[in-house]
Design an enzyme around this catalytic site. Sequence first.
Site, PDB file in Angstrom:
ATOM      1  N   HIS A 237       8.337  -1.755  -0.670  1.00  0.00           N
ATOM      2  CA  HIS A 237       7.448  -2.672  -1.389  1.00  0.00           C
ATOM      3  C   HIS A 237       6.251  -3.073  -0.519  1.00  0.00           C
ATOM      4  CE1 HIS A 237      10.664  -3.037  -4.356  1.00  0.00           C
ATOM      5  NE2 HIS A 237      11.480  -3.254  -3.334  1.00  0.00           N
ATOM      6  N   SER A 363     -18.566  10.092   8.623  1.00  0.00           N
ATOM      7  CA  SER A 363     -19.297   9.208   7.719  1.00  0.00           C
ATOM      8  C   SER A 363     -20.789   9.420   7.939  1.00  0.00           C
ATOM      9  CB  SER A 363     -18.929   7.744   7.990  1.00  0.00           C
ATOM     10  OG  SER A 363     -19.828   6.871   7.324  1.00  0.00           O
TER      11      SER A 363
END
Length: 539
Positions: A237, A363
Amino acid sequence: MTEGGDPTKRDDPSDGEDPSDGEDPSNAGGGTETYGGTDAETPADGWIRELSRDDPLAAVSPLDGRYAGRTAPLSPYASEAALMRARVRVEVEYLIELGALDATPFDLEDAAVDALRDLYESFSAADARLIKRLETEGAAGYAATNHDVKAIEYFLRVRLTTLADSASGSSPVDDAEALFPWIHFGLTSEDVNNLAQRLLVKPAVTEVLVPAIREVRDALVELAHEHRETPMLARTHGQPATPTTFGKEMAVYAARLGRALGRVQRATDDLSGKLAGASGTYAAHVAAYPEVDWQGVSRSVVWGLDLDHQPLATQVNPCDDLAALFDALRGVNSVLLDLDVDAWLYVSDRYLGQRAVEGETGSSTMPHKVNPIDFENSEGNLSKANSDLGFLGEYVTTSRLQRDLSDSTVKRNIGAAFGHCLIGYSKTADGLSKVVPNEVVMREELDDTPEVIGEAVQTILRREGDTEAYERVKTLSRGSRVTLEDFRALFDELDVDPAVREELRALTPAGYVGIAADLADRPSVDDGSGLGDRSGDGE
Protein backbone atom coordinates in the site's frame (compact mmCIF):
# COMPACT_ATOMS: atom_id res chain seq x y z
CA MET A 1 -13.58 -21.47 -56.93
CA THR A 2 -11.55 -19.42 -59.34
CA GLU A 3 -10.94 -21.88 -62.17
CA GLY A 4 -12.28 -21.37 -65.66
CA GLY A 5 -12.60 -17.59 -65.47
CA ASP A 6 -11.37 -15.12 -68.06
CA PRO A 7 -7.95 -13.93 -66.81
CA THR A 8 -8.42 -10.61 -68.60
CA LYS A 9 -11.37 -9.70 -66.37
CA ARG A 10 -11.38 -8.57 -62.78
CA ASP A 11 -12.15 -11.26 -60.30
CA ASP A 12 -15.18 -10.83 -58.10
CA PRO A 13 -13.73 -10.57 -54.57
CA SER A 14 -16.94 -11.69 -52.93
CA ASP A 15 -15.48 -15.06 -51.92
CA GLY A 16 -13.80 -13.61 -48.93
CA GLU A 17 -10.68 -11.49 -49.34
CA ASP A 18 -10.66 -7.76 -49.68
CA PRO A 19 -9.77 -6.02 -52.90
CA SER A 20 -7.05 -3.39 -52.79
CA ASP A 21 -8.40 -1.54 -49.73
CA GLY A 22 -9.01 1.48 -51.97
CA GLU A 23 -5.30 2.23 -52.31
CA ASP A 24 -3.91 4.25 -55.18
CA PRO A 25 -2.18 1.70 -57.45
CA SER A 26 0.34 4.33 -58.49
CA ASN A 27 1.57 4.42 -54.93
CA ALA A 28 1.21 0.73 -54.15
CA GLY A 29 4.93 0.13 -54.11
CA GLY A 30 5.83 3.35 -52.32
CA GLY A 31 9.20 4.93 -52.57
CA THR A 32 8.65 7.70 -55.13
CA GLU A 33 8.59 11.43 -54.54
CA THR A 34 4.87 11.89 -55.07
CA TYR A 35 4.33 14.40 -52.27
CA GLY A 36 1.54 12.38 -50.78
CA GLY A 37 -0.10 11.50 -54.08
CA THR A 38 0.22 14.81 -55.95
CA ASP A 39 2.88 15.77 -58.48
CA ALA A 40 6.11 17.43 -57.43
CA GLU A 41 5.10 20.88 -58.67
CA THR A 42 2.05 21.09 -56.41
CA PRO A 43 2.93 19.31 -53.16
CA ALA A 44 0.15 18.42 -50.75
CA ASP A 45 -0.42 20.86 -47.94
CA GLY A 46 2.16 20.21 -45.23
CA TRP A 47 4.21 17.80 -47.33
CA ILE A 48 7.96 18.19 -46.96
CA ARG A 49 9.82 18.72 -50.22
CA GLU A 50 12.39 16.15 -51.29
CA LEU A 51 11.16 13.68 -48.65
CA SER A 52 10.55 10.34 -50.31
CA ARG A 53 7.64 8.25 -49.09
CA ASP A 54 9.96 5.35 -48.37
CA ASP A 55 12.15 7.47 -46.10
CA PRO A 56 11.61 6.42 -42.44
CA LEU A 57 11.12 10.11 -41.64
CA ALA A 58 7.96 9.99 -43.77
CA ALA A 59 6.55 6.87 -42.12
CA VAL A 60 2.97 7.13 -40.91
CA SER A 61 3.66 4.77 -38.02
CA PRO A 62 6.65 4.99 -35.64
CA LEU A 63 6.99 1.22 -36.06
CA ASP A 64 8.50 1.80 -39.50
CA GLY A 65 9.80 5.25 -38.70
CA ARG A 66 11.41 6.13 -35.39
CA TYR A 67 11.58 2.50 -34.23
CA ALA A 68 12.32 0.88 -37.59
CA GLY A 69 15.60 -0.51 -36.30
CA ARG A 70 13.91 -2.21 -33.36
CA THR A 71 11.03 -3.66 -35.39
CA ALA A 72 13.15 -4.79 -38.36
CA PRO A 73 13.34 -8.43 -37.13
CA LEU A 74 9.57 -8.70 -37.64
CA SER A 75 9.65 -7.61 -41.28
CA PRO A 76 10.14 -11.15 -42.65
CA TYR A 77 6.89 -12.14 -40.90
CA ALA A 78 4.74 -9.01 -40.76
CA SER A 79 5.25 -7.32 -44.12
CA GLU A 80 3.04 -7.43 -47.21
CA ALA A 81 5.78 -9.23 -49.10
CA ALA A 82 6.00 -11.84 -46.36
CA LEU A 83 2.27 -12.51 -46.65
CA MET A 84 2.62 -12.88 -50.41
CA ARG A 85 5.41 -15.42 -49.99
CA ALA A 86 3.42 -17.40 -47.41
CA ARG A 87 0.41 -17.49 -49.73
CA VAL A 88 2.61 -18.80 -52.53
CA ARG A 89 3.85 -21.52 -50.19
CA VAL A 90 0.30 -22.61 -49.32
CA GLU A 91 -0.79 -22.70 -52.97
CA VAL A 92 2.32 -24.63 -54.00
CA GLU A 93 2.06 -27.23 -51.24
CA TYR A 94 -1.63 -27.74 -52.03
CA LEU A 95 -0.84 -28.16 -55.73
CA ILE A 96 1.84 -30.73 -54.88
CA GLU A 97 -0.67 -32.61 -52.72
CA LEU A 98 -3.19 -32.66 -55.57
CA GLY A 99 -0.56 -34.02 -57.94
CA ALA A 100 0.02 -36.96 -55.59
CA LEU A 101 -3.63 -38.07 -55.76
CA ASP A 102 -4.56 -41.00 -57.99
CA ALA A 103 -7.78 -39.21 -58.97
CA THR A 104 -6.19 -36.13 -60.51
CA PRO A 105 -4.94 -36.33 -64.11
CA PHE A 106 -1.47 -34.93 -63.52
CA ASP A 107 1.70 -36.09 -61.81
CA LEU A 108 4.61 -34.00 -60.59
CA GLU A 109 8.07 -35.46 -60.90
CA ASP A 110 10.56 -34.76 -58.14
CA ALA A 111 12.23 -32.10 -60.26
CA ALA A 112 8.89 -30.34 -60.76
CA VAL A 113 8.15 -30.47 -57.04
CA ASP A 114 11.56 -28.97 -56.31
CA ALA A 115 10.99 -26.24 -58.90
CA LEU A 116 7.60 -25.41 -57.43
CA ARG A 117 8.96 -25.17 -53.90
CA ASP A 118 11.75 -22.98 -55.14
CA LEU A 119 9.10 -20.40 -56.07
CA TYR A 120 8.60 -19.61 -52.39
CA GLU A 121 11.99 -20.66 -51.08
CA SER A 122 13.69 -18.20 -53.45
CA PHE A 123 10.91 -15.62 -53.33
CA SER A 124 12.32 -12.18 -54.16
CA ALA A 125 11.41 -8.52 -54.13
CA ALA A 126 10.80 -8.79 -57.89
CA ASP A 127 8.26 -11.55 -57.22
CA ALA A 128 6.46 -9.41 -54.64
CA ARG A 129 6.35 -6.45 -57.02
CA LEU A 130 4.95 -8.63 -59.79
CA ILE A 131 2.18 -9.88 -57.50
CA LYS A 132 1.34 -6.30 -56.55
CA ARG A 133 1.18 -5.26 -60.20
CA LEU A 134 -1.06 -8.22 -61.01
CA GLU A 135 -3.37 -7.07 -58.25
CA THR A 136 -3.43 -3.32 -58.85
CA GLU A 137 -2.61 -2.58 -62.48
CA GLY A 138 -2.25 -5.84 -64.35
CA ALA A 139 0.87 -7.49 -65.75
CA ALA A 140 2.11 -10.31 -67.99
CA GLY A 141 -1.06 -10.22 -70.07
CA TYR A 142 -3.44 -10.31 -67.11
CA ALA A 143 -5.76 -7.46 -66.19
CA ALA A 144 -5.66 -6.16 -62.63
CA THR A 145 -7.34 -8.63 -60.32
CA ASN A 146 -8.18 -6.11 -57.59
CA HIS A 147 -7.88 -9.18 -55.40
CA ASP A 148 -4.71 -10.10 -53.57
CA VAL A 149 -5.18 -13.89 -53.45
CA LYS A 150 -6.24 -14.07 -57.11
CA ALA A 151 -3.02 -12.24 -57.89
CA ILE A 152 -1.11 -15.14 -56.31
CA GLU A 153 -2.83 -17.58 -58.65
CA TYR A 154 -1.87 -15.52 -61.69
CA PHE A 155 1.67 -15.11 -60.36
CA LEU A 156 2.02 -18.89 -60.26
CA ARG A 157 0.72 -19.12 -63.82
CA VAL A 158 3.33 -16.60 -64.95
CA ARG A 159 6.17 -18.35 -63.17
CA LEU A 160 5.09 -21.81 -64.36
CA THR A 161 4.99 -20.50 -67.93
CA THR A 162 8.50 -19.16 -67.50
CA LEU A 163 9.65 -22.56 -66.24
CA ALA A 164 8.00 -24.39 -69.15
CA ASP A 165 9.54 -21.98 -71.69
CA SER A 166 13.02 -22.40 -70.22
CA ALA A 167 15.64 -22.26 -72.95
CA SER A 168 17.59 -25.02 -71.30
CA GLY A 169 15.45 -27.67 -72.96
CA SER A 170 15.24 -29.64 -69.74
CA SER A 171 12.51 -27.79 -67.90
CA PRO A 172 11.01 -29.61 -64.91
CA VAL A 173 7.59 -28.37 -66.09
CA ASP A 174 6.60 -29.52 -69.58
CA ASP A 175 3.09 -28.13 -69.88
CA ALA A 176 2.37 -25.12 -67.65
CA GLU A 177 -1.18 -24.60 -68.91
CA ALA A 178 -2.10 -28.13 -67.91
CA LEU A 179 -1.44 -27.12 -64.29
CA PHE A 180 -3.40 -23.85 -64.40
CA PRO A 181 -6.81 -25.40 -63.50
CA TRP A 182 -5.30 -27.05 -60.43
CA ILE A 183 -3.87 -23.92 -58.87
CA HIS A 184 -6.31 -22.89 -56.11
CA PHE A 185 -8.55 -25.84 -57.04
CA GLY A 186 -11.74 -25.86 -54.95
CA LEU A 187 -10.35 -23.31 -52.50
CA THR A 188 -11.66 -20.08 -51.11
CA SER A 189 -9.30 -17.23 -50.35
CA GLU A 190 -9.65 -17.84 -46.63
CA ASP A 191 -8.25 -21.36 -47.07
CA VAL A 192 -5.05 -19.74 -48.27
CA ASN A 193 -5.08 -16.75 -45.95
CA ASN A 194 -5.70 -18.52 -42.65
CA LEU A 195 -2.78 -20.84 -43.31
CA ALA A 196 -0.50 -18.11 -44.63
CA GLN A 197 -1.18 -15.88 -41.64
CA ARG A 198 -0.30 -18.63 -39.19
CA LEU A 199 2.81 -19.48 -41.18
CA LEU A 200 3.90 -15.93 -40.38
CA VAL A 201 2.55 -15.57 -36.84
CA LYS A 202 4.23 -18.75 -35.60
CA PRO A 203 7.84 -17.84 -36.47
CA ALA A 204 7.26 -14.19 -35.58
CA VAL A 205 6.56 -15.39 -32.06
CA THR A 206 9.11 -18.19 -31.81
CA GLU A 207 11.98 -16.52 -33.67
CA VAL A 208 11.53 -12.88 -32.63
CA LEU A 209 9.25 -12.28 -29.65
CA VAL A 210 10.17 -15.30 -27.52
CA PRO A 211 13.94 -14.64 -27.69
CA ALA A 212 13.30 -11.01 -26.73
CA ILE A 213 11.20 -12.12 -23.76
CA ARG A 214 13.90 -14.59 -22.73
CA GLU A 215 16.48 -11.80 -22.81
CA VAL A 216 14.44 -9.87 -20.25
CA ARG A 217 13.92 -12.97 -18.15
CA ASP A 218 17.64 -13.80 -18.21
CA ALA A 219 18.48 -10.26 -17.09
CA LEU A 220 16.06 -10.63 -14.19
CA VAL A 221 17.59 -13.98 -13.22
CA GLU A 222 21.04 -12.42 -13.23
CA LEU A 223 19.88 -9.58 -10.99
CA ALA A 224 18.11 -12.07 -8.72
CA HIS A 225 21.22 -14.14 -8.22
CA GLU A 226 23.65 -11.25 -7.92
CA HIS A 227 21.55 -9.43 -5.31
CA ARG A 228 19.95 -12.38 -3.57
CA GLU A 229 21.16 -11.11 -0.17
CA THR A 230 20.81 -7.35 -0.72
CA PRO A 231 18.25 -6.27 1.92
CA MET A 232 15.61 -3.77 0.92
CA LEU A 233 12.59 -2.18 2.51
CA ALA A 234 9.40 -3.56 1.01
CA ARG A 235 6.22 -1.55 0.65
CA THR A 236 2.61 -2.65 0.75
CA HIS A 237 0.00 0.00 0.00
CA GLY A 238 3.00 2.26 -0.52
CA GLN A 239 3.89 2.05 3.17
CA PRO A 240 6.94 0.44 4.84
CA ALA A 241 6.43 -3.30 5.22
CA THR A 242 8.37 -6.45 6.07
CA PRO A 243 11.84 -6.21 4.48
CA THR A 244 12.83 -8.30 1.49
CA THR A 245 15.88 -8.55 -0.75
CA PHE A 246 16.24 -6.92 -4.13
CA GLY A 247 17.18 -10.27 -5.61
CA LYS A 248 14.03 -11.93 -4.34
CA GLU A 249 11.86 -9.20 -5.88
CA MET A 250 13.57 -9.68 -9.24
CA ALA A 251 13.11 -13.43 -8.86
CA VAL A 252 9.36 -12.93 -8.52
CA TYR A 253 9.29 -11.17 -11.88
CA ALA A 254 11.58 -13.75 -13.49
CA ALA A 255 9.35 -16.61 -12.34
CA ARG A 256 6.18 -14.82 -13.43
CA LEU A 257 7.70 -14.10 -16.81
CA GLY A 258 8.81 -17.72 -17.16
CA ARG A 259 5.28 -18.98 -16.53
CA ALA A 260 3.80 -16.41 -18.92
CA LEU A 261 6.35 -17.41 -21.54
CA GLY A 262 5.30 -21.04 -21.13
CA ARG A 263 1.71 -20.03 -21.94
CA VAL A 264 2.89 -18.22 -25.08
CA GLN A 265 4.83 -21.27 -26.23
CA ARG A 266 1.88 -23.60 -25.69
CA ALA A 267 -0.48 -21.25 -27.52
CA THR A 268 1.97 -21.02 -30.42
CA ASP A 269 2.22 -24.80 -30.63
CA ASP A 270 -1.59 -24.98 -30.78
CA LEU A 271 -1.99 -22.78 -33.87
CA SER A 272 -4.30 -24.57 -36.31
CA GLY A 273 -5.43 -24.17 -39.90
CA LYS A 274 -8.38 -25.11 -42.10
CA LEU A 275 -8.58 -26.08 -45.76
CA ALA A 276 -12.22 -26.93 -46.36
CA GLY A 277 -13.65 -24.69 -49.06
CA ALA A 278 -16.13 -21.86 -49.20
CA SER A 279 -18.38 -22.93 -46.30
CA GLY A 280 -16.12 -25.46 -44.64
CA THR A 281 -17.96 -28.42 -46.19
CA TYR A 282 -15.49 -29.48 -48.93
CA ALA A 283 -18.48 -29.13 -51.28
CA ALA A 284 -16.55 -28.16 -54.41
CA HIS A 285 -13.94 -30.83 -53.79
CA VAL A 286 -16.53 -33.55 -53.30
CA ALA A 287 -18.51 -32.41 -56.34
CA ALA A 288 -15.41 -32.86 -58.51
CA TYR A 289 -14.03 -36.05 -56.93
CA PRO A 290 -16.47 -37.66 -54.47
CA GLU A 291 -14.24 -40.68 -53.99
CA VAL A 292 -11.28 -38.71 -52.61
CA ASP A 293 -10.78 -38.39 -48.85
CA TRP A 294 -10.66 -34.61 -48.86
CA GLN A 295 -10.43 -34.36 -45.11
CA GLY A 296 -7.30 -36.48 -45.32
CA VAL A 297 -5.92 -34.20 -48.04
CA SER A 298 -6.63 -31.18 -45.85
CA ARG A 299 -4.93 -32.75 -42.83
CA SER A 300 -1.90 -33.67 -44.91
CA VAL A 301 -1.45 -30.13 -46.24
CA VAL A 302 -2.01 -28.44 -42.89
CA TRP A 303 0.21 -30.84 -40.95
CA GLY A 304 2.86 -30.44 -43.64
CA LEU A 305 2.89 -26.73 -42.80
CA ASP A 306 3.58 -27.62 -39.15
CA LEU A 307 0.14 -26.53 -37.95
CA ASP A 308 -2.63 -28.39 -36.15
CA HIS A 309 -5.60 -29.25 -38.34
CA GLN A 310 -8.93 -27.52 -37.74
CA PRO A 311 -11.57 -29.98 -39.00
CA LEU A 312 -14.66 -27.89 -38.25
CA ALA A 313 -14.92 -24.39 -39.65
CA THR A 314 -17.15 -22.10 -41.63
CA GLN A 315 -15.54 -20.25 -44.51
CA VAL A 316 -13.23 -18.79 -41.87
CA ASN A 317 -11.01 -20.46 -39.37
CA PRO A 318 -12.71 -19.56 -36.04
CA CYS A 319 -9.40 -18.04 -34.83
CA ASP A 320 -9.78 -19.15 -31.22
CA ASP A 321 -6.17 -20.27 -31.49
CA LEU A 322 -5.01 -16.77 -32.42
CA ALA A 323 -7.07 -15.28 -29.59
CA ALA A 324 -5.40 -17.63 -27.11
CA LEU A 325 -1.97 -16.57 -28.37
CA PHE A 326 -2.85 -12.87 -28.16
CA ASP A 327 -4.09 -13.40 -24.61
CA ALA A 328 -0.88 -15.22 -23.67
CA LEU A 329 1.19 -12.34 -25.03
CA ARG A 330 -0.93 -9.91 -23.05
CA GLY A 331 -0.02 -11.96 -19.98
CA VAL A 332 3.68 -11.46 -20.70
CA ASN A 333 3.12 -7.77 -21.28
CA SER A 334 1.17 -7.36 -18.05
CA VAL A 335 4.05 -8.85 -16.07
CA LEU A 336 6.48 -6.47 -17.74
CA LEU A 337 4.18 -3.48 -17.24
CA ASP A 338 4.18 -4.27 -13.53
CA LEU A 339 7.98 -4.52 -13.63
CA ASP A 340 8.32 -1.24 -15.55
CA VAL A 341 6.27 0.63 -12.96
CA ASP A 342 8.15 -0.90 -10.01
CA ALA A 343 11.51 -0.19 -11.63
CA TRP A 344 10.43 3.41 -12.21
CA LEU A 345 9.46 3.72 -8.54
CA TYR A 346 12.74 2.15 -7.38
CA VAL A 347 14.62 4.69 -9.50
CA SER A 348 12.50 7.47 -8.02
CA ASP A 349 13.28 6.24 -4.49
CA ARG A 350 16.98 6.01 -5.39
CA TYR A 351 16.97 2.28 -4.72
CA LEU A 352 18.18 1.94 -8.29
CA GLY A 353 20.81 4.11 -9.84
CA GLN A 354 21.23 4.33 -13.61
CA ARG A 355 24.41 4.21 -15.60
CA ALA A 356 24.68 7.35 -17.70
CA VAL A 357 24.92 6.63 -21.43
CA GLU A 358 27.58 8.57 -23.31
CA GLY A 359 25.96 11.23 -25.49
CA GLU A 360 22.48 10.78 -24.05
CA THR A 361 20.49 13.79 -22.88
CA GLY A 362 18.27 13.23 -19.87
CA SER A 363 16.43 16.54 -19.90
CA SER A 364 16.42 19.43 -22.34
CA THR A 365 16.65 21.88 -19.45
CA MET A 366 18.09 19.99 -16.47
CA PRO A 367 21.55 18.67 -17.40
CA HIS A 368 21.94 16.55 -14.27
CA LYS A 369 19.04 14.20 -14.97
CA VAL A 370 19.29 10.53 -15.91
CA ASN A 371 15.67 9.64 -16.54
CA PRO A 372 14.17 6.11 -16.47
CA ILE A 373 13.18 6.57 -20.10
CA ASP A 374 13.55 2.92 -21.13
CA PHE A 375 11.02 1.73 -18.56
CA GLU A 376 8.68 4.58 -19.49
CA ASN A 377 8.98 3.80 -23.20
CA SER A 378 8.36 0.13 -22.54
CA GLU A 379 5.32 0.96 -20.43
CA GLY A 380 3.83 3.02 -23.25
CA ASN A 381 4.50 0.47 -25.97
CA LEU A 382 3.32 -2.54 -23.95
CA SER A 383 0.14 -0.68 -23.01
CA LYS A 384 -0.47 0.01 -26.70
CA ALA A 385 0.32 -3.61 -27.54
CA ASN A 386 -2.13 -4.92 -24.95
CA SER A 387 -4.85 -2.64 -26.24
CA ASP A 388 -4.24 -3.91 -29.78
CA LEU A 389 -3.98 -7.56 -28.73
CA GLY A 390 -7.18 -7.33 -26.71
CA PHE A 391 -8.99 -5.82 -29.69
CA LEU A 392 -7.58 -8.42 -32.07
CA GLY A 393 -8.50 -11.31 -29.79
CA GLU A 394 -12.08 -10.13 -29.51
CA TYR A 395 -12.50 -9.23 -33.17
CA VAL A 396 -11.00 -12.19 -35.04
CA THR A 397 -13.14 -14.73 -33.18
CA THR A 398 -16.41 -13.33 -34.54
CA SER A 399 -17.92 -13.46 -38.02
CA ARG A 400 -21.34 -12.68 -39.40
CA LEU A 401 -22.71 -16.11 -40.20
CA GLN A 402 -20.23 -18.08 -42.32
CA ARG A 403 -18.08 -15.14 -43.43
CA ASP A 404 -17.76 -11.38 -43.48
CA LEU A 405 -14.81 -9.32 -44.56
CA SER A 406 -14.37 -7.04 -41.57
CA ASP A 407 -11.64 -9.21 -40.06
CA SER A 408 -9.44 -9.05 -43.14
CA THR A 409 -8.08 -5.56 -42.58
CA VAL A 410 -7.97 -6.16 -38.83
CA LYS A 411 -5.65 -9.15 -39.23
CA ARG A 412 -3.24 -6.98 -41.19
CA ASN A 413 -2.52 -5.22 -37.88
CA ILE A 414 -1.22 -8.30 -36.07
CA GLY A 415 2.28 -7.28 -37.07
CA ALA A 416 1.77 -3.82 -35.60
CA ALA A 417 0.72 -5.30 -32.26
CA PHE A 418 3.77 -7.55 -32.33
CA GLY A 419 5.89 -4.50 -33.18
CA HIS A 420 4.80 -2.66 -30.05
CA CYS A 421 5.49 -5.84 -28.05
CA LEU A 422 9.00 -6.08 -29.45
CA ILE A 423 9.80 -2.43 -28.73
CA GLY A 424 8.54 -2.88 -25.18
CA TYR A 425 10.64 -6.00 -24.60
CA SER A 426 13.80 -4.41 -25.96
CA LYS A 427 13.27 -1.23 -23.94
CA THR A 428 12.77 -3.16 -20.70
CA ALA A 429 15.95 -5.08 -21.46
CA ASP A 430 17.77 -1.80 -22.07
CA GLY A 431 16.49 -0.41 -18.78
CA LEU A 432 17.58 -3.47 -16.80
CA SER A 433 21.04 -3.31 -18.37
CA LYS A 434 21.52 0.23 -17.03
CA VAL A 435 20.25 -0.05 -13.46
CA VAL A 436 22.56 -0.50 -10.48
CA PRO A 437 21.02 -1.35 -7.06
CA ASN A 438 22.05 1.29 -4.53
CA GLU A 439 22.74 -0.85 -1.49
CA VAL A 440 23.74 2.11 0.67
CA VAL A 441 20.41 3.87 0.18
CA MET A 442 18.51 0.63 0.74
CA ARG A 443 20.28 -0.05 4.05
CA GLU A 444 19.93 3.55 5.22
CA GLU A 445 16.19 3.45 4.68
CA LEU A 446 15.94 0.11 6.45
CA ASP A 447 17.85 1.47 9.43
CA ASP A 448 15.55 4.49 9.45
CA THR A 449 12.43 2.31 9.55
CA PRO A 450 12.84 0.04 12.60
CA GLU A 451 9.08 -0.31 13.06
CA VAL A 452 9.10 -3.02 10.38
CA ILE A 453 10.41 -5.53 12.94
CA GLY A 454 7.07 -5.18 14.75
CA GLU A 455 5.68 -8.15 12.84
CA ALA A 456 8.55 -10.35 14.01
CA VAL A 457 8.20 -9.11 17.61
CA GLN A 458 4.51 -9.84 17.92
CA THR A 459 4.89 -13.21 16.16
CA ILE A 460 7.64 -14.36 18.55
CA LEU A 461 5.58 -13.19 21.53
CA ARG A 462 2.56 -15.10 20.22
CA ARG A 463 4.75 -18.17 20.09
CA GLU A 464 5.47 -17.63 23.77
CA GLY A 465 1.75 -17.48 24.56
CA ASP A 466 1.36 -13.70 24.88
CA THR A 467 -2.29 -13.01 24.05
CA GLU A 468 -1.69 -9.25 23.92
CA ALA A 469 1.38 -9.40 21.66
CA TYR A 470 -0.17 -7.63 18.68
CA GLU A 471 -1.70 -4.92 20.83
CA ARG A 472 1.61 -4.24 22.62
CA VAL A 473 3.45 -3.60 19.36
CA LYS A 474 0.56 -1.65 17.89
CA THR A 475 0.48 0.70 20.88
CA LEU A 476 4.21 1.27 20.56
CA SER A 477 4.54 1.74 16.82
CA ARG A 478 1.31 2.54 14.97
CA GLY A 479 1.44 6.06 13.58
CA SER A 480 4.54 6.91 15.63
CA ARG A 481 8.23 7.26 14.95
CA VAL A 482 10.05 4.59 16.93
CA THR A 483 13.63 3.47 17.27
CA LEU A 484 15.27 0.17 17.99
CA GLU A 485 15.90 1.49 21.50
CA ASP A 486 12.15 1.99 21.95
CA PHE A 487 11.65 -1.66 21.05
CA ARG A 488 14.41 -2.78 23.38
CA ALA A 489 12.85 -0.80 26.22
CA LEU A 490 9.66 -2.75 25.59
CA PHE A 491 11.58 -6.03 25.59
CA ASP A 492 13.09 -5.20 28.98
CA GLU A 493 9.60 -4.79 30.46
CA LEU A 494 8.36 -8.15 29.18
CA ASP A 495 7.98 -11.16 31.44
CA VAL A 496 9.76 -13.58 29.13
CA ASP A 497 12.64 -16.01 29.31
CA PRO A 498 16.05 -14.22 29.01
CA ALA A 499 16.81 -16.22 25.87
CA VAL A 500 13.65 -14.91 24.24
CA ARG A 501 14.56 -11.37 25.28
CA GLU A 502 17.95 -11.76 23.59
CA GLU A 503 16.25 -13.21 20.52
CA LEU A 504 14.07 -10.09 20.32
CA ARG A 505 16.99 -7.73 20.92
CA ALA A 506 18.89 -9.33 18.04
CA LEU A 507 16.18 -8.34 15.53
CA THR A 508 17.17 -5.73 12.92
CA PRO A 509 15.36 -4.50 9.81
CA ALA A 510 18.20 -5.57 7.50
CA GLY A 511 18.30 -9.04 9.06
CA TYR A 512 14.54 -9.60 8.94
CA VAL A 513 14.30 -11.01 5.41
CA GLY A 514 13.34 -14.64 6.05
CA ILE A 515 14.51 -17.00 3.29
CA ALA A 516 14.47 -14.29 0.62
CA ALA A 517 18.01 -15.17 -0.49
CA ASP A 518 17.04 -18.79 -1.10
CA LEU A 519 13.89 -17.77 -2.94
CA ALA A 520 16.00 -15.62 -5.26
CA ASP A 521 17.49 -18.81 -6.69
CA ARG A 522 14.12 -20.13 -7.83
CA PRO A 523 14.22 -18.75 -11.42
CA SER A 524 17.27 -20.86 -12.21
CA VAL A 525 15.06 -23.97 -12.28
CA ASP A 526 12.14 -22.42 -14.17
CA ASP A 527 12.89 -22.81 -17.88
CA GLY A 528 9.79 -20.99 -19.07
CA SER A 529 7.76 -24.16 -19.47
CA GLY A 530 5.43 -22.96 -16.77
CA LEU A 531 5.97 -26.16 -14.79
CA GLY A 532 8.29 -24.67 -12.20
CA ASP A 533 10.33 -26.79 -9.79
CA ARG A 534 8.40 -29.80 -8.50
CA SER A 535 11.38 -31.41 -6.81
CA GLY A 536 9.92 -31.45 -3.33
CA ASP A 537 8.55 -28.06 -2.39
CA GLY A 538 4.95 -29.21 -2.48
CA GLU A 539 3.84 -27.30 -5.57
